[in-house]
Design a protein around this motif. Structure first.
Motif, PDB file in Angstrom:
ATOM      1  N   LYS A 161       1.159  -1.843  -0.059  1.00 33.06           N
ATOM      2  CA  LYS A 161       0.079   0.406   0.331  1.00 33.06           C
ATOM      3  C   LYS A 161       1.036   1.405  -0.221  1.00 33.06           C
ATOM      4  O   LYS A 161       2.197   1.151   0.719  1.00 33.06           O
ATOM      5  CB  LYS A 161      -1.017   0.180   1.432  1.00 33.06           C
ATOM      6  N   GLN A 162       0.542   2.436  -0.582  1.00 35.87           N
ATOM      7  CA  GLN A 162       0.848   3.070  -0.836  1.00 35.87           C
ATOM      8  C   GLN A 162      -0.370   4.764   0.035  1.00 35.87           C
ATOM      9  O   GLN A 162      -1.386   4.815  -0.289  1.00 35.87           O
ATOM     10  CB  GLN A 162       1.640   4.364  -1.765  1.00 35.87           C
ATOM     11  N   ASP A 163      -0.029   5.384   1.432  1.00 38.49           N
ATOM     12  CA  ASP A 163      -0.773   6.768   1.883  1.00 38.49           C
ATOM     13  C   ASP A 163      -0.698   7.091   1.134  1.00 38.49           C
ATOM     14  O   ASP A 163      -1.963   8.108   0.661  1.00 38.49           O
ATOM     15  CB  ASP A 163      -0.490   6.331   3.041  1.00 38.49           C
ATOM     16  N   ASP A 164      -0.004   8.097   0.237  1.00 38.07           N
ATOM     17  CA  ASP A 164       0.116   9.260  -0.584  1.00 38.07           C
ATOM     18  C   ASP A 164       0.759   8.999  -1.830  1.00 38.07           C
ATOM     19  O   ASP A 164       2.258   9.412  -1.568  1.00 38.07           O
ATOM     20  CB  ASP A 164       0.128  10.653   0.328  1.00 38.07           C
ATOM     21  N   PRO A 165       0.203   9.254  -3.309  1.00 41.10           N
ATOM     22  CA  PRO A 165      -1.208   9.388  -3.630  1.00 41.10           C
ATOM     23  C   PRO A 165      -2.111   8.130  -2.977  1.00 41.10           C
ATOM     24  O   PRO A 165      -0.793   7.282  -2.925  1.00 41.10           O
ATOM     25  CB  PRO A 165      -1.210   9.708  -4.712  1.00 41.10           C
ATOM     26  N   ALA A 166      -3.134   7.666  -2.804  1.00 42.83           N
ATOM     27  CA  ALA A 166      -3.797   6.729  -2.511  1.00 42.83           C
ATOM     28  C   ALA A 166      -3.311   5.457  -2.788  1.00 42.83           C
ATOM     29  O   ALA A 166      -3.900   5.357  -4.635  1.00 42.83           O
ATOM     30  CB  ALA A 166      -4.969   6.554  -1.398  1.00 42.83           C
ATOM     31  N   ASP A 167      -2.958   4.152  -2.670  1.00 42.05           N
ATOM     32  CA  ASP A 167      -2.895   3.315  -4.195  1.00 42.05           C
ATOM     33  C   ASP A 167      -2.580   1.868  -3.423  1.00 42.05           C
ATOM     34  O   ASP A 167      -2.333   1.308  -2.163  1.00 42.05           O
ATOM     35  CB  ASP A 167      -1.477   3.405  -4.459  1.00 42.05           C
ATOM     36  N   VAL A 168      -2.791   0.795  -3.470  1.00 44.55           N
ATOM     37  CA  VAL A 168      -2.265  -0.777  -3.704  1.00 44.55           C
ATOM     38  C   VAL A 168      -1.921  -1.957  -4.568  1.00 44.55           C
ATOM     39  O   VAL A 168      -3.036  -0.930  -5.576  1.00 44.55           O
ATOM     40  CB  VAL A 168      -3.822  -0.760  -2.410  1.00 44.55           C
ATOM     41  N   MET A 169      -1.749  -2.385  -4.426  1.00 42.96           N
ATOM     42  CA  MET A 169      -1.387  -3.628  -5.036  1.00 42.96           C
ATOM     43  C   MET A 169      -1.734  -5.212  -4.521  1.00 42.96           C
ATOM     44  O   MET A 169      -0.899  -5.028  -3.476  1.00 42.96           O
ATOM     45  CB  MET A 169      -0.074  -3.446  -6.043  1.00 42.96           C
ATOM     46  N   ARG A 170      -2.044  -6.502  -4.609  1.00 44.35           N
ATOM     47  CA  ARG A 170      -2.497  -7.598  -4.574  1.00 44.35           C
ATOM     48  C   ARG A 170      -2.024  -8.333  -5.740  1.00 44.35           C
ATOM     49  O   ARG A 170      -2.624  -8.257  -6.651  1.00 44.35           O
ATOM     50  CB  ARG A 170      -3.041  -7.447  -4.453  1.00 44.35           C
ATOM     51  N   GLY A 171      -0.556  -8.919  -5.709  1.00 43.48           N
ATOM     52  CA  GLY A 171      -0.444  -9.716  -7.193  1.00 43.48           C
ATOM     53  C   GLY A 171       1.417  -9.358  -7.264  1.00 43.48           C
ATOM     54  O   GLY A 171       1.834 -10.285  -7.081  1.00 43.48           O
ATOM     55  N   GLU A 172       0.533  -8.036  -7.634  1.00 43.68           N
ATOM     56  CA  GLU A 172       1.617  -7.768  -8.748  1.00 43.68           C
ATOM     57  C   GLU A 172       3.635  -7.637  -7.725  1.00 43.68           C
ATOM     58  O   GLU A 172       4.262  -7.484  -8.181  1.00 43.68           O
ATOM     59  CB  GLU A 172       1.803  -6.000  -9.254  1.00 43.68           C
ATOM     60  N   GLU A 173       2.982  -7.531  -5.806  1.00 45.20           N
ATOM     61  CA  GLU A 173       4.476  -7.227  -5.599  1.00 45.20           C
ATOM     62  C   GLU A 173       4.642  -8.792  -5.336  1.00 45.20           C
ATOM     63  O   GLU A 173       6.295  -8.926  -5.964  1.00 45.20           O
ATOM     64  CB  GLU A 173       3.848  -7.543  -3.614  1.00 45.20           C
ATOM     65  N   THR A 174       4.451  -9.952  -5.686  1.00 45.61           N
ATOM     66  CA  THR A 174       4.605 -11.027  -6.014  1.00 45.61           C
ATOM     67  C   THR A 174       5.745 -11.273  -7.449  1.00 45.61           C
ATOM     68  O   THR A 174       7.000 -11.923  -7.483  1.00 45.61           O
ATOM     69  CB  THR A 174       4.063 -12.570  -6.094  1.00 45.61           C
ATOM     70  N   GLN A 175       5.137 -10.739  -8.304  1.00 42.06           N
ATOM     71  CA  GLN A 175       6.104 -10.598  -9.489  1.00 42.06           C
ATOM     72  C   GLN A 175       6.982  -9.574  -9.810  1.00 42.06           C
ATOM     73  O   GLN A 175       7.990 -10.272 -10.133  1.00 42.06           O
ATOM     74  CB  GLN A 175       4.980 -10.147 -10.740  1.00 42.06           C
ATOM     75  N   ILE A 176       6.994  -8.862  -8.818  1.00 40.59           N
ATOM     76  CA  ILE A 176       8.498  -7.899  -8.831  1.00 40.59           C
ATOM     77  C   ILE A 176       9.214  -8.690  -8.012  1.00 40.59           C
ATOM     78  O   ILE A 176      10.340  -8.507  -8.709  1.00 40.59           O
ATOM     79  CB  ILE A 176       8.203  -6.311  -7.985  1.00 40.59           C
ATOM     80  N   ALA A 177       8.918  -9.318  -7.112  1.00 39.83           N
ATOM     81  CA  ALA A 177       9.992  -9.776  -6.381  1.00 39.83           C
ATOM     82  C   ALA A 177      11.109 -10.636  -6.754  1.00 39.83           C
ATOM     83  O   ALA A 177      11.858 -11.527  -6.886  1.00 39.83           O
ATOM     84  CB  ALA A 177       9.126 -10.651  -4.899  1.00 39.83           C
ATOM     85  N   GLY A 178       9.743 -11.457  -8.022  1.00 41.46           N
ATOM     86  CA  GLY A 178      10.364 -12.923  -8.770  1.00 41.46           C
ATOM     87  C   GLY A 178      11.260 -12.402 -10.654  1.00 41.46           C
ATOM     88  O   GLY A 178      12.696 -12.577 -10.281  1.00 41.46           O
ATOM     89  N   TYR A 179      11.202 -11.179 -10.182  1.00 42.44           N
ATOM     90  CA  TYR A 179      11.377 -10.503 -11.433  1.00 42.44           C
ATOM     91  C   TYR A 179      13.185  -9.741 -10.118  1.00 42.44           C
ATOM     92  O   TYR A 179      14.296 -10.609 -10.884  1.00 42.44           O
ATOM     93  CB  TYR A 179      11.079  -8.897 -11.987  1.00 42.44           C
ATOM     94  N   LEU A 180      13.059  -9.640  -9.689  1.00 49.15           N
ATOM     95  CA  LEU A 180      13.933  -9.073  -8.818  1.00 49.15           C
ATOM     96  C   LEU A 180      15.412  -9.924  -8.250  1.00 49.15           C
ATOM     97  O   LEU A 180      16.321  -9.957  -7.785  1.00 49.15           O
ATOM     98  CB  LEU A 180      14.076  -7.847  -7.657  1.00 49.15           C
ATOM     99  N   SER A 181      15.136 -11.844  -8.094  1.00 49.74           N
ATOM    100  CA  SER A 181      14.804 -12.498  -6.999  1.00 49.74           C
ATOM    101  C   SER A 181      16.560 -13.358  -7.924  1.00 49.74           C
ATOM    102  O   SER A 181      17.316 -13.224  -7.660  1.00 49.74           O
ATOM    103  CB  SER A 181      14.261 -13.487  -7.664  1.00 49.74           C
ATOM    104  N   THR A 182      16.435 -12.262  -9.887  1.00 50.36           N
ATOM    105  CA  THR A 182      17.642 -12.901 -11.015  1.00 50.36           C
ATOM    106  C   THR A 182      18.854 -11.151 -10.734  1.00 50.36           C
ATOM    107  O   THR A 182      19.155 -11.898 -12.193  1.00 50.36           O
ATOM    108  CB  THR A 182      17.524 -13.664 -11.561  1.00 50.36           C
ATOM    109  N   ARG A 183      17.465 -10.146 -10.266  1.00 51.94           N
ATOM    110  CA  ARG A 183      18.621  -9.082 -10.142  1.00 51.94           C
ATOM    111  C   ARG A 183      19.213  -8.860  -9.297  1.00 51.94           C
ATOM    112  O   ARG A 183      18.110  -7.237  -9.077  1.00 51.94           O
ATOM    113  CB  ARG A 183      17.841  -8.258 -11.642  1.00 51.94           C
TER     114      ARG A 183
END
Length: 297
Positions: free
Chosen positions: A110-132
């Motif tokens: 989550k991001q408070d300002d500006p308000a925003d949320v994500m579910r699922g994308e954080e896992t893709q980001i973690a997977g992408y960064l795992s090899t970088r």
């Protein structure tokens, strides 16, 4: 088949699961039993129906990401505030599950300002960064709700969500444009629409009705109208996200066809773009979440 653990990507409209042995996929199954179709007491049965052929007597860990962790999901996995690593806390255990499984859900961000949320994308980001491990830049995750994510030192620093995909579906299927937009594609019409809207995004509403007028007056091909609609909406998105992609190291994680469309639009503006497969990124991220779960067990 010796299933060591099960990876699950559970979105609003679809459920996908993979039988895993370490980082190797043994089998894959999917259905349309997404979060939006289920009550809280229906999640387990939906999952077991899909994966029962992979289960034995001993309990198997199920690591899930996506809308399954929403307030209306199987169990609520509270958001983690940015800046934070994409997966920084232990996945939430689902209580009272069938004895053949131990189910865990990855929290979103989550991001408070500006308000925003994500579910699922954080896992893709973690997977992408795992090899970088030292990768800094911006990740675009195109979809129904496209995410633009700033990454630095292994953390998500900030992000913005754009409803471009949902707007495309609503306008193409439920507005006056449904009479003019059809299947197919026109590359030149798309790139022209991106450039036109990127240069003058304030004219978006007028350009949209122009698609209907071009059909009525000139018999515009429905495939051309589809490409122009997509180009106009993505052009407006790129105008709003210019600080994210201009001069930045940029990666796109998504389905192949949609990633290609975004890459084409960005490359037209001189951006250097790397693309990554969304499924591979999801599985790599879920493997990270499983490792975190086992370390804290």
């Amino acid at each position: 088949m010796n299933t060591e653990w099960i990876a699950v990507d559970w979105g609003t409209s679809h459920l996908r699961a993979w039988a895993m042995q370490g980082d190797t996929v043994l089998d894959h199954a999917q259905c349309d039993r997404g979060m939006a179709t289920l009550g809280r007491d229906q999640f387990q049965n939906a999952l077991l129906t899909l994966i029962q052929g992979w289960l034995g007597a001993a309990p198997v860990d199920v690591i899930a990401c996506g809308m399954v962790g929403a307030r209306q999901g199987w169990v609520e996995a509270p958001y983690v505030a940015v800046p934070a690593k994409p997966i920084s806390t232990v996945p939430v255990r689902v209580p009272g599950t069938d004895p053949r499984i131990r189910a865990f859900v990855v929290p979103g961000l989550k991001q408070d300002d500006p308000a925003d949320v994500m579910r699922g994308e954080e896992t893709q980001i973690a997977g992408y960064l795992s090899t970088r491990p030292h990768w800094d830049g911006v990740i675009c995750l195109p979809g129904t709700h496209t995410k633009w994510v700033q990454v630095s030192a292994g953390e998500v620093v900030s992000f913005r969500t754009f409803m471009t995909g949902e707007l495309f579906d609503l306008l193409g299927q439920h507005s006056v444009l449904k009479h003019s937009v059809g299947e197919g594609w026109d590359d030149e019409a798309f790139t022209t629409a991106v450039a036109d809207t990127l240069s003058k995004p304030e004219q978006l509403a007028g350009r949209l009705f122009g698609l209907r007028a071009a059909d009525l007056l000139h018999g515009q091909d429905p495939a051309t109208a589809r490409a122009r609609l997509s180009g106009a909406l993505i052009g407006a998105e790129l105008a709003a996200t210019r600080p994210y992609w201009l001069g930045q190291q940029l990666a796109i994680i998504g389905a192949e066809a949609l990633s290609h469309i975004y890459a084409t639009a960005l490359q037209q503006q001189g951006a250097f773009v790397e693309t990554a497969d969304a499924t591979q990124a999801t599985l790599a991220g879920l493997l990270q979440a499983r490792t975190l779960t086992r370390q804290t067990a």
